[in-house]
Design a protein around this motif. Structure first.
Motif, PDB file in Angstrom:
ATOM      1  N   ASP A 179       0.876  -1.260   0.014  1.00 37.58           N
ATOM      2  CA  ASP A 179      -0.179   0.024  -0.145  1.00 37.58           C
ATOM      3  C   ASP A 179       0.803   1.263   0.087  1.00 37.58           C
ATOM      4  N   TYR A 180       2.117   1.249   0.709  1.00 37.03           N
ATOM      5  CA  TYR A 180       3.030   2.484   0.738  1.00 37.03           C
ATOM      6  C   TYR A 180       3.735   2.759  -0.670  1.00 37.03           C
ATOM      7  N   LEU A 181       3.770   1.570  -1.212  1.00 39.66           N
ATOM      8  CA  LEU A 181       4.535   1.639  -2.541  1.00 39.66           C
ATOM      9  C   LEU A 181       3.490   1.983  -3.675  1.00 39.66           C
ATOM     10  N   ARG A 182       2.141   1.545  -3.465  1.00 37.44           N
ATOM     11  CA  ARG A 182       1.297   1.891  -4.957  1.00 37.44           C
ATOM     12  C   ARG A 182       1.370   3.295  -5.112  1.00 37.44           C
ATOM     13  N   PRO A 183       1.333   4.391  -4.271  1.00 37.56           N
ATOM     14  CA  PRO A 183       1.078   5.837  -5.168  1.00 37.56           C
ATOM     15  C   PRO A 183       2.477   6.135  -5.247  1.00 37.56           C
ATOM     16  N   ARG A 184       3.572   5.597  -4.803  1.00 40.00           N
ATOM     17  CA  ARG A 184       4.710   6.283  -4.664  1.00 40.00           C
ATOM     18  C   ARG A 184       5.613   5.502  -5.774  1.00 40.00           C
ATOM     19  N   LEU A 185       5.484   4.221  -6.131  1.00 44.94           N
ATOM     20  CA  LEU A 185       6.301   3.757  -7.074  1.00 44.94           C
ATOM     21  C   LEU A 185       5.450   3.005  -8.188  1.00 44.94           C
ATOM     22  N   LEU A 186       4.488   1.990  -7.660  1.00 49.31           N
ATOM     23  CA  LEU A 186       3.939   0.988  -8.626  1.00 49.31           C
ATOM     24  C   LEU A 186       2.898   1.930  -9.784  1.00 49.31           C
ATOM     25  N   ASP A 187       2.110   2.855  -9.184  1.00 46.07           N
ATOM     26  CA  ASP A 187       1.328   3.519 -10.019  1.00 46.07           C
ATOM     27  C   ASP A 187       2.193   4.628 -10.826  1.00 46.07           C
ATOM     28  N   PRO A 188       3.227   5.301 -10.451  1.00 43.61           N
ATOM     29  CA  PRO A 188       3.788   6.299 -11.225  1.00 43.61           C
ATOM     30  C   PRO A 188       4.570   5.624 -12.381  1.00 43.61           C
ATOM     31  N   ASP A 193      -0.826  -5.083 -10.717  1.00 41.85           N
ATOM     32  CA  ASP A 193      -0.939  -5.514  -9.450  1.00 41.85           C
ATOM     33  C   ASP A 193       0.215  -6.572  -8.986  1.00 41.85           C
ATOM     34  N   VAL A 194       0.563  -6.221  -7.640  1.00 40.51           N
ATOM     35  CA  VAL A 194       1.397  -7.056  -7.219  1.00 40.51           C
ATOM     36  C   VAL A 194       0.748  -7.898  -5.809  1.00 40.51           C
ATOM     37  N   ALA A 195       1.080  -8.785  -5.147  1.00 37.72           N
ATOM     38  CA  ALA A 195       0.763  -9.481  -3.972  1.00 37.72           C
ATOM     39  C   ALA A 195       1.930  -9.858  -3.216  1.00 37.72           C
ATOM     40  N   TRP A 196       1.800  -9.598  -1.767  1.00 38.03           N
ATOM     41  CA  TRP A 196       2.774  -9.943  -1.099  1.00 38.03           C
ATOM     42  C   TRP A 196       2.523 -10.904   0.302  1.00 38.03           C
ATOM     43  N   LEU A 210       7.063 -11.604  -2.342  1.00 39.12           N
ATOM     44  CA  LEU A 210       6.680 -10.713  -3.316  1.00 39.12           C
ATOM     45  C   LEU A 210       6.206 -11.402  -4.607  1.00 39.12           C
ATOM     46  N   HIS A 211       4.964 -11.240  -4.994  1.00 35.53           N
ATOM     47  CA  HIS A 211       4.514 -11.855  -6.407  1.00 35.53           C
ATOM     48  C   HIS A 211       4.188 -10.775  -7.327  1.00 35.53           C
ATOM     49  N   ALA A 212       5.091 -10.638  -8.509  1.00 36.84           N
ATOM     50  CA  ALA A 212       5.080  -9.407  -9.250  1.00 36.84           C
ATOM     51  C   ALA A 212       5.032 -10.187 -10.614  1.00 36.84           C
ATOM     52  N   THR A 213       4.735  -9.380 -11.724  1.00 39.00           N
ATOM     53  CA  THR A 213       5.050  -9.868 -13.079  1.00 39.00           C
ATOM     54  C   THR A 213       6.505  -9.483 -13.340  1.00 39.00           C
ATOM     55  N   THR A 214       6.849 -10.044 -14.656  1.00 38.07           N
ATOM     56  CA  THR A 214       8.456  -9.624 -14.873  1.00 38.07           C
ATOM     57  C   THR A 214       8.410  -8.327 -15.391  1.00 38.07           C
ATOM     58  N   ASP A 215       7.275  -7.494 -15.824  1.00 40.49           N
ATOM     59  CA  ASP A 215       7.036  -6.268 -16.250  1.00 40.49           C
ATOM     60  C   ASP A 215       7.387  -5.480 -15.011  1.00 40.49           C
ATOM     61  N   VAL A 216       6.958  -5.552 -13.859  1.00 40.68           N
ATOM     62  CA  VAL A 216       7.047  -5.041 -12.712  1.00 40.68           C
ATOM     63  C   VAL A 216       8.545  -4.866 -12.246  1.00 40.68           C
ATOM     64  N   ALA A 218      11.058  -5.353 -14.491  1.00 45.77           N
ATOM     65  CA  ALA A 218      11.766  -4.489 -15.485  1.00 45.77           C
ATOM     66  C   ALA A 218      11.530  -3.059 -15.153  1.00 45.77           C
ATOM     67  N   ARG A 219      10.635  -2.436 -14.627  1.00 47.19           N
ATOM     68  CA  ARG A 219      10.264  -1.212 -14.238  1.00 47.19           C
ATOM     69  C   ARG A 219      11.120  -0.711 -13.153  1.00 47.19           C
ATOM     70  N   LEU A 220      11.241  -1.709 -12.021  1.00 46.87           N
ATOM     71  CA  LEU A 220      11.940  -1.163 -11.071  1.00 46.87           C
ATOM     72  C   LEU A 220      13.472  -0.970 -11.347  1.00 46.87           C
ATOM     73  N   GLY A 221      14.007  -1.973 -12.270  1.00 48.99           N
ATOM     74  CA  GLY A 221      15.118  -1.708 -12.647  1.00 48.99           C
ATOM     75  C   GLY A 221      15.519  -0.561 -13.459  1.00 48.99           C
ATOM     76  N   GLN A 222      14.525  -0.088 -14.383  1.00 46.23           N
ATOM     77  CA  GLN A 222      14.635   1.142 -15.351  1.00 46.23           C
ATOM     78  C   GLN A 222      14.635   2.170 -14.324  1.00 46.23           C
ATOM     79  N   LEU A 223      13.829   2.283 -13.279  1.00 49.70           N
ATOM     80  CA  LEU A 223      13.682   3.600 -12.383  1.00 49.70           C
ATOM     81  C   LEU A 223      14.959   3.608 -11.840  1.00 49.70           C
ATOM     82  N   TYR A 224      15.726   2.652 -11.282  1.00 45.49           N
ATOM     83  CA  TYR A 224      16.914   2.587 -10.817  1.00 45.49           C
ATOM     84  C   TYR A 224      18.114   3.144 -11.740  1.00 45.49           C
ATOM     85  N   LEU A 225      18.036   2.638 -13.145  1.00 44.75           N
ATOM     86  CA  LEU A 225      18.953   3.076 -14.073  1.00 44.75           C
ATOM     87  C   LEU A 225      18.652   4.384 -14.326  1.00 44.75           C
TER      88      LEU A 225
END
Length: 481
Positions: A179-188, A193-196, A210-216, A218-225
């Protein structure tokens, strides 16, 4: 939840040699101990290649195991930026209810930055010992276990350290990590969807689950990159990106430099240093590889007991794929790769879809564990085989709970209920039924063999679940209510 597609391009346009990617796919096919589930490659902010090995699919959540830690680190980064956490605060200051119990000076000296960097002062994993001290509150059990060394002086990969970091985030925010990550990371970043998974105290685990798609991933990696920026918007503080992805504590003590592998390169804030770039990773081959020197991200899910071998193949084949400029003659290779990626599939287990002989004996046959013990799944008590109008079914009974599996016609038979599975295999001879049961939201397969002459079965895991949960829990958690 709808997902905004990543910007896409051809490999050649982004300076990626598709022939090298094809060689990587060939190498995966030839590696007997690596079962790939998905691959996404981003270059210069564009998705240039993606594929899923059937029966795995793009929208399917996948258990990330310790790759979850990098998401927990990201949540901590947001909390630090918002002034809710300070890295140099003692951990115990966030749990005043344990103040009287925690008397060891090293435990009391442990700072938030120490648990973020796996540098609590413990010399080895503490999970089982901490849980033995307090089964219901892992933070208390962890703090009750005196570190052997001063915090900040030694590395030990340590699940309760990450759990404690995640617990601090959840305490100061009053929210779950998701819930904390949804408006700060996941939605932006446009993630779906993810599930933990949650522990006994009701918190999301943080260190795993944490259960997430490969797409999620990849997006985390791109944000850090991107240094914490997404589509021109600053999401994550650049200071956190830099701190999380640099070495805070050495790993691989005693390993000669020339022998160091990817786990011997140092550790950041829940990110590993790699021989190339840095990464988040999880058991059995869940990877988020970030390669700043190539402006690239590689996201992988898999099932393998040899994670180093998978990284070695990536370094051998994918690193040379990244060139300094567009490849004007790469169109044919791009087309070949694009077609190859559309037909990726895991080979089904061999077997006939119906018994070649003695069908009446097989129908309604029941099987008990060989030797009275099911080695792979201690609670799996019986297996029943039956035929009906829709074909053959195999029912696994575990602690009174039934999991009914439908056999297909030689390929993978996919079902969503009562939990996502894919089944392949069949009768390898008149006396033997062999099945491969893939639990599709995890890296795990159960390999099952039924013997008609003695009405017994054997079962073994291709990769064994680390959470020790029953079969019915081998799925992403669903919202309650």
């Amino acid at each position: 939840m709808s997902v905004r597609p990543l910007p896409s391009s051809t490999p050649a346009a982004q300076g990626v040699d598709a022939t090298r990617v094809l060689a990587f796919l060939d190498a995966l096919d030839a590696a007997p101990d690596i079962e790939p589930h998905s691959l996404m490659i981003l270059r210069h902010g564009h998705l240039v290649a993606s594929g899923w090995w059937a029966p795995y699919t793009p929208e399917r959540l996948h258990l990330l195991y310790s790759l979850s830690k990098s998401f927990t680190s990201t949540a901590a980064g947001f909390a630090v930026a918002e002034g809710l956490i300070r890295l140099d605060d003692p951990v115990i200051s966030y749990f005043p209810e344990f103040e009287a119990d925690i008397t060891d000076p090293r435990s009391r000296a442990m700072l938030v930055r120490h648990v973020a960097a796996m540098a609590s002062g413990h010399e080895e994993e503490t999970y089982e010992r901490a849980r033995a001290l307090d089964r219901d509150e892992l933070v208390r059990g962890f703090l009750l276990l005196p570190p052997e060394r001063d915090p900040g002086t030694v590395f030990a990969y340590n699940q309760p350290a990450t759990y404690t970091l995640g617990a601090i985030v959840q305490r100061v925010t009053g929210q779950s990590l998701t819930d904390y990550l949804r408006p700060r990371l996941l939605d932006p970043v446009g993630a779906g969807d993810v599930a933990w998974l949650r522990g006994r105290a009701g918190r999301e685990l943080g260190f795993s689950g944490l259960h997430a798609t490969t797409d999620v991933v990849a997006r985390l990696g791109q944000l850090y990159l991107n240094g914490g920026v997404w589509d021109g918007e600053r999401l994550l503080a650049p200071e956190w990106v830099a701190e999380a992805t640099r070495e805070h504590i050495p790993t691989g003590a005693g390993v000669p430099e020339e022998d160091r592998q990817d786990w011997d390169q140092g550790y950041g804030f829940q990110f590993w240093q790699s021989r190339h770039g840095y990464r988040g990773d999880g058991a059995y081959g869940q990877f988020c590889l970030v390669l700043p020197e190539h402006d690239a991200v590689i996201a992988i899910t898999a099932a393998t007991g040899d994670m180093q071998a998978l990284l070695d193949l990536a370094w051998e084949h994918l690193l040379p794929a990244f060139t300094d400029g567009p490849l004007p003659d790469g169109q044919d290779a791009d087309a070949t790769l694009r077609e190859r990626l559309t037909r990726l599939a895991l080979p089904p287990a061999p077997g006939k879809p119906a018994p070649p002989e003695r069908a009446e004996e097989w129908s309604a046959a029941e099987f008990t564990p060989a030797g009275g013990v099911c080695a792979a799944q201690r609670t799996l008590g019986s297996v029943a085989v039956a035929s009906g109008a829709d074909g053959w079914t195999v029912t696994l009974t575990e602690d009174g709970n039934r999991l009914e599996l439908s056999l297909g016609d030689g390929g993978w038979s996919v079902a969503e209920a009562p939990l996502p599975t894919a089944v392949s295999g069949g009768w390898t001879d008149p006396d033997t039924l062999t099945l491969d049961v893939a639990f599709l939201e995890t890296p795990h397969h159960l390999l099952l063999t039924c013997s008609l002459p003695d009405h017994t079965f054997t079962a073994r895991w291709a990769t064994e679940p680390l959470h020790g949960a029953p079969l019915r829990s081998l799925r992403a958690p669903r919202p309650s209510g």
